[in-house]
Motif scaffolding. Structure first.
Motif, PDB file in Angstrom:
ATOM      1  N   UNK A   1     -34.624  -7.169   8.832  1.00 14.21           N
ATOM      2  CA  UNK A   1     -33.876  -8.259   9.467  1.00 14.21           C
ATOM      3  C   UNK A   1     -32.645  -8.613   8.635  1.00 14.21           C
ATOM      4  N   UNK A   2     -32.813  -8.673   7.321  1.00 11.91           N
ATOM      5  CA  UNK A   2     -31.692  -9.001   6.445  1.00 11.91           C
ATOM      6  C   UNK A   2     -30.595  -7.955   6.477  1.00 11.91           C
ATOM      7  N   UNK A   3     -30.950  -6.712   6.812  1.00  5.67           N
ATOM      8  CA  UNK A   3     -29.963  -5.633   6.896  1.00  5.67           C
ATOM      9  C   UNK A   3     -29.322  -5.547   8.274  1.00  5.67           C
ATOM     10  N   UNK A   4     -29.688  -6.471   9.159  1.00  2.47           N
ATOM     11  CA  UNK A   4     -29.048  -6.524  10.455  1.00  2.47           C
ATOM     12  C   UNK A   4     -29.830  -5.939  11.603  1.00  2.47           C
ATOM     13  N   UNK A   5     -31.088  -5.568  11.370  1.00  2.00           N
ATOM     14  CA  UNK A   5     -31.921  -4.988  12.416  1.00  2.00           C
ATOM     15  C   UNK A   5     -32.603  -6.112  13.203  1.00  2.00           C
ATOM     16  N   UNK A   6     -32.706  -5.952  14.510  1.00  2.00           N
ATOM     17  CA  UNK A   6     -33.473  -6.888  15.337  1.00  2.00           C
ATOM     18  C   UNK A   6     -34.952  -6.542  15.180  1.00  2.00           C
ATOM     19  N   UNK A   7     -35.716  -7.446  14.600  1.00  3.72           N
ATOM     20  CA  UNK A   7     -37.094  -7.136  14.203  1.00  3.72           C
ATOM     21  C   UNK A   7     -38.102  -7.951  15.007  1.00  3.72           C
ATOM     22  N   UNK A   8     -39.132  -7.250  15.480  1.00  2.48           N
ATOM     23  CA  UNK A   8     -40.294  -7.885  16.091  1.00  2.48           C
ATOM     24  C   UNK A   8     -41.516  -7.433  15.308  1.00  2.48           C
TER      25      UNK A   8
END
Length: 452
Positions: free
Chosen positions: A188-195
């Protein structure tokens, strides 16, 4: 009987390397070590070290945001994953070289191939060569576990993350332990949309309930979609990515799926059963307090024994083994009050009993405070930290300490010394606070928030 070596170590991770080096350099033993993969094992090559470097990388967006709030003209461009990955690979190469140099400098002979047990004093290398040793130490660590289900071949594990060609736009993380939760925050911190899916009621099972709830809420507020009570039924490759069919009906499509659903001891195919060493339920090698198996010449340390699966514990076990067997200094590894840290955002540091464990044991007092830390409060972020002490009503000893905050891992290391020494709540109270810090809250908690 003359043996080729005094000690043969199978596995070049932290525990095996420490045992080999101490036995050779300080115990005067003739030692050999076999490693079928890369020297340094899980922690150095595909675990703690690369993960922590990714934690650092993922924290810079927040740092730049805060810098702006503090008056700096700052901006952050896109994250260059190939550049980071290349730098990371070079660092891991350097560390692997350092591990090798430490072994050869101590006089340990290295075999870069798989080794298995032929008998109680003989190992068989993948090349077919057989080597005898007075003592054999198994330190083969663990491996990621992925359950068998339709589409399981489409998932990646924590071992694969560091070698990704590109960052996915949408990532599903399955699991609720510290590895799953850490990677959810990193990505998430690297810009990925995380679920993140977890089949249980709350992530970070085994940690203090209040602390893990605090972490989960903070992750959700940052934008990570945590879905507890949810599991994957099947995965299918589609034109748009990987479609996940779920137990709660919230089917979605992702670019990549990471499974972090636990680890298993790396014990299969070593030849243990033929020697009468039965494996445990999860494949762990049963050992006594001296790390010795039922075969007197064969020992095991680290994650393959499934005691406390932490790198510093494996190192302590390997060192204690070498001291006992080769230096004539009998010593058992101490598994009591081992501190740990979860490198989520925010971090969770823990040592001792959780509130739930402690109240089952004896009457307790709970001291806790949740507040907005000065640095991020000034920047206008809603972050909150948690400081918590579990105290015995009768002995007044601090039975547990739990911290959720930036750099909680650094703080819990120091708090663990006091807890390990048996410090009482009054010892904490007598300690003058360092102001202004987050950690000063640990010595200014005056009234319990509840008793149990």
């Amino acid at each position: 009987m003359a043996f080729d070596y005094d000690l043969f170590v199978i596995g070049g991770g932290s525990g095996g390397v420490r045992a080999a080096r101490i036995a050779a350099a300080e115990g005067g033993a003739k030692v050999a070590l076999a490693e079928e993969s890369r020297m340094g094992g899980t922690c150095v090559i595909r675990g703690c070290v690369p993960k922590k470097l990714m934690v650092f990388a993922s924290g810079y967006p927040d740092a730049v945001q805060d810098a702006c709030a503090y008056g700096w003209e700052a901006s952050l461009g896109g994250f260059d994953w190939p550049r980071f990955r290349s730098h990371l690979a070079a660092e891991l190469d350097r560390l692997e070289g350092a591990y090798r140099a430490g072994l050869t400098g101590a006089g340990v002979e290295i075999f870069d191939e798989r080794a298995t047990l032929a008998d109680a004093h003989t190992v068989r290398l993948a090349s077919g060569r057989e080597i005898t040793a007075r003592h054999i130490l198994i330190a083969t660590g663990g491996r990621p576990f992925v359950p068998d289900f339709p589409g399981c071949d489409l998932v990646m594990t924590s071992d694969d993350v560091f070698g990704m060609d590109r960052l996915p736009r949408r990532m599903l993380v399955v699991g609720g332990g510290y590895i799953a939760s850490e990677f959810a925050c990193i990505l998430h911190g690297l810009g990925v949309e995380v679920c993140q899916f977890y089949r249980g009621a709350q992530i970070l099972r085994g940690f203090d309930d209040e602390a893990r709830g605090h972490v989960a809420q903070a992750m959700a507020e940052r934008g990570i979609a945590i879905k507890c009570g949810t599991d994957v039924i099947r995965l299918e490759r589609t034109l748009d990515g990987i479609r996940a069919t779920t137990t709660d009906g919230s089917d979605r499509t992702f670019d990549a799926v990471l499974y972090a659903t636990g680890r298993r001891p790396n014990s299969a195919g070593l030849g243990l059963e033929a020697l009468g060493i039965g494996l445990g339920r999860n494949g762990q090698i049963p050992v006594d307090d001296w790390s010795q198996t039922v075969v007197p010449s064969i020992y095991a340390v680290g994650d393959v024994t499934d005691r406390i699966n932490l790198t510093p514990v494996a190192i302590r076990e390997g060192h204690a083994f070498a001291d006992t067997v080769f230096k004539g200094v009998p010593r058992k590894a101490d598994h009591d009050l081992v501190a740990s840290a979860v490198f989520t955002q925010p971090e969770l540091g823990s040592v001792g009993l959780t509130e739930e464990q402690a109240r089952e044991q004896e009457p307790i007092e709970v001291y806790a405070a949740a507040f907005r830390p000065m640095q991020t409060s000034f920047a206008g972020r809603p972050d909150r930290v948690l400081m918590k002490l579990i105290v015995s009503q009768s002995s007044r000893k601090v039975l547990g300490c739990h911290i959720v905050a930036p750099n909680a891992g650094e703080m819990i290391q120091l708090a663990a010394i006091a807890v390990k020494m048996g410090a009482t709540k009054e010892d904490f109270d007598r300690t003058v606070a360092v102001h202004p810090t987050m950690a000063e809250e640990l010595v200014t908690l005056r009234k319990p928030v509840r008793t149990a």
